[in-house]
Design an enzyme around this catalytic site. Sequence first.
Site, short mmCIF file in Angstrom:
data_model
loop_
_atom_site.label_atom_id
_atom_site.label_comp_id
_atom_site.label_asym_id
_atom_site.label_seq_id
_atom_site.Cartn_x
_atom_site.Cartn_y
_atom_site.Cartn_z
N HIS A 78 29.45 34.14 29.79
CA HIS A 78 29.79 35.51 29.41
C HIS A 78 30.37 35.50 28.00
O HIS A 78 31.50 35.06 27.79
CB HIS A 78 30.82 36.02 30.45
CG HIS A 78 31.36 37.39 30.17
ND1 HIS A 78 32.47 37.89 30.82
CD2 HIS A 78 30.94 38.38 29.34
CE1 HIS A 78 32.72 39.11 30.40
NE2 HIS A 78 31.81 39.44 29.50
N PHE A 99 41.35 38.95 29.45
CA PHE A 99 42.34 38.22 30.24
C PHE A 99 41.97 38.19 31.72
O PHE A 99 41.38 39.15 32.22
CB PHE A 99 43.73 38.86 30.09
CG PHE A 99 44.18 38.95 28.66
CD1 PHE A 99 44.80 37.88 28.03
CD2 PHE A 99 43.92 40.11 27.92
CE1 PHE A 99 45.18 37.96 26.69
CE2 PHE A 99 44.30 40.20 26.58
CZ PHE A 99 44.94 39.12 25.97
N GLY A 100 42.36 37.11 32.37
CA GLY A 100 42.23 37.07 33.82
C GLY A 100 43.45 37.72 34.46
O GLY A 100 44.42 38.06 33.77
N MET A 129 32.09 45.24 33.66
CA MET A 129 33.50 44.85 33.57
C MET A 129 34.34 45.83 34.38
O MET A 129 34.31 47.03 34.14
CB MET A 129 33.97 44.85 32.11
CG MET A 129 33.35 43.79 31.23
SD MET A 129 33.41 42.11 31.89
CE MET A 129 35.18 41.87 32.12
N ASP A 136 32.86 41.84 37.23
CA ASP A 136 33.81 40.88 36.65
C ASP A 136 35.17 41.52 36.41
O ASP A 136 35.29 42.44 35.60
CB ASP A 136 33.22 40.38 35.32
CG ASP A 136 33.99 39.23 34.73
OD1 ASP A 136 34.97 38.77 35.35
OD2 ASP A 136 33.61 38.79 33.63
N HIS A 162 31.16 30.67 36.23
CA HIS A 162 31.30 31.74 35.23
C HIS A 162 32.18 31.23 34.09
O HIS A 162 33.33 30.84 34.30
CB HIS A 162 31.93 32.98 35.87
CG HIS A 162 31.97 34.18 34.97
ND1 HIS A 162 30.88 35.00 34.76
CD2 HIS A 162 32.97 34.68 34.21
CE1 HIS A 162 31.22 35.97 33.92
NE2 HIS A 162 32.48 35.80 33.56
N SER A 173 35.28 32.05 37.99
CA SER A 173 35.54 31.98 36.56
C SER A 173 36.52 30.86 36.26
O SER A 173 37.68 30.91 36.68
CB SER A 173 36.11 33.31 36.04
OG SER A 173 36.65 33.10 34.75
N MET A 186 35.58 33.76 24.48
CA MET A 186 36.28 34.84 23.75
C MET A 186 36.58 34.41 22.33
O MET A 186 37.03 33.29 22.11
CB MET A 186 37.59 35.17 24.46
CG MET A 186 37.45 35.48 25.92
SD MET A 186 39.08 35.75 26.65
CE MET A 186 38.62 35.99 28.37
N MET A 211 32.07 37.08 25.07
CA MET A 211 32.88 38.21 24.58
C MET A 211 33.14 37.96 23.11
O MET A 211 34.26 37.66 22.69
CB MET A 211 34.18 38.30 25.39
CG MET A 211 33.98 38.86 26.79
SD MET A 211 35.34 38.46 27.90
CE MET A 211 34.77 36.86 28.47
N ASP A 266 33.85 32.07 30.45
CA ASP A 266 34.26 33.18 29.58
C ASP A 266 34.52 32.71 28.16
O ASP A 266 35.47 31.97 27.91
CB ASP A 266 35.53 33.82 30.14
CG ASP A 266 35.24 34.60 31.42
OD1 ASP A 266 34.42 35.53 31.35
OD2 ASP A 266 35.83 34.27 32.46
N GLY A 278 38.18 34.94 39.28
CA GLY A 278 38.96 33.92 38.59
C GLY A 278 40.25 33.63 39.32
O GLY A 278 40.34 32.70 40.13
N SER A 279 41.27 34.45 39.06
CA SER A 279 42.59 34.16 39.63
C SER A 279 42.60 34.20 41.16
O SER A 279 43.31 33.43 41.80
CB SER A 279 43.64 35.12 39.07
OG SER A 279 43.17 36.43 39.09
C1 DX5 Z 1 37.91 38.77 31.70
C2 DX5 Z 1 36.88 37.75 32.08
C3 DX5 Z 1 36.83 37.47 33.53
C4 DX5 Z 1 38.08 36.88 34.09
C5 DX5 Z 1 38.24 37.43 35.48
O1 DX5 Z 1 37.80 39.07 30.39
O2 DX5 Z 1 35.60 38.18 31.68
O3 DX5 Z 1 35.70 36.67 33.87
O4 DX5 Z 1 38.08 35.48 34.15
O5 DX5 Z 1 39.46 37.06 35.98
P1 DX5 Z 1 40.07 37.70 37.30
O6 DX5 Z 1 39.10 37.41 38.42
O7 DX5 Z 1 41.37 36.97 37.44
O8 DX5 Z 1 40.23 39.16 37.07
ZN ZN Z 2 33.79 37.08 32.50
#
Ligand code: DX5
Ligand code: ZN
Length: 216
Positions: free
Chosen positions: A66, A143-144, A137, A175, A33, A8, A37, A68, A35, A197-198
């Site tokens: 994705h 948020f990541g 989810m 995710d 990926h 991500s 938002m 959101m 995101d 992601g992180s």
């Molecule tokens: C959250 C996003 C994820 C996010 C995941 O709302 O949909 O894709 O980037 O981040 P991590 O892997 O850090 O949880």
């Molecule tokens: Zn996502």
Amino acid sequence: MQTLISPSLLAADFMNLKADIDMVNNSDADWFHLDIMDGVFVPNISYGPPVVEQINKIAKKPLDVHLMIIDPDRYIEVFKKVGADILTVHYEACTHLHRTIQNIHSHGMKAGVSLNPHTPVSVLEDIISDIDLVLLMSVNPGFGGQSFIENTYTKVEKLKALITDKNANVIIEIDGGVNLETGKKLIEAGADALVAGSFVFNAENPTNTIADLKKL
Ligand code: DX5
Ligand code: ZN
């Protein structure tokens, strides 16, 4: 089948985005990926189609987008134009989900449906044969870097059973909070694809971290 890995970019360094995209291009990752938002469906605003368009110019792997956002139908054509290959909408954001899926397919993209942590997989019973991917989810979207919700393992098992029961051909993607430990258990439960992601972008060596996830 080997697990699909979708890093991500939300956790990437946006001041050096090209370097992070190149890193993913040259890694074992399968998809990007992305995101999106809107600050309404989720309490955060990320980036939109103009940024996706730029990413698509140098990304050499499919874009796993994705959404959101509320009322995603308004943006299906736009995301096709900027390069989305897989377009995932939220079950909770679609009043006429079947029509939305038809709309995504008519634009030549793979269609995904995402479920928030509180939404049971049983709501997909009458749509599972019409979609290409389910994005479960494992954190509350927005948020990541949040911690993984343990109930997700059971949801993966239930989703797998539903897919088998319906003889459907659907990718199970997870995710949120994915790392080597949660990733391993998710694959054991039946996951086909992992978003990270992180865990990837905060790692000392993101390329090796992607390779480690791929080997799970
Ligand atoms: C959250 C996003 C994820 C996010 C995941 O709302 O949909 O894709 O980037 O981040 P991590 O892997 O850090 O949880
Ligand atoms: Zn996502």
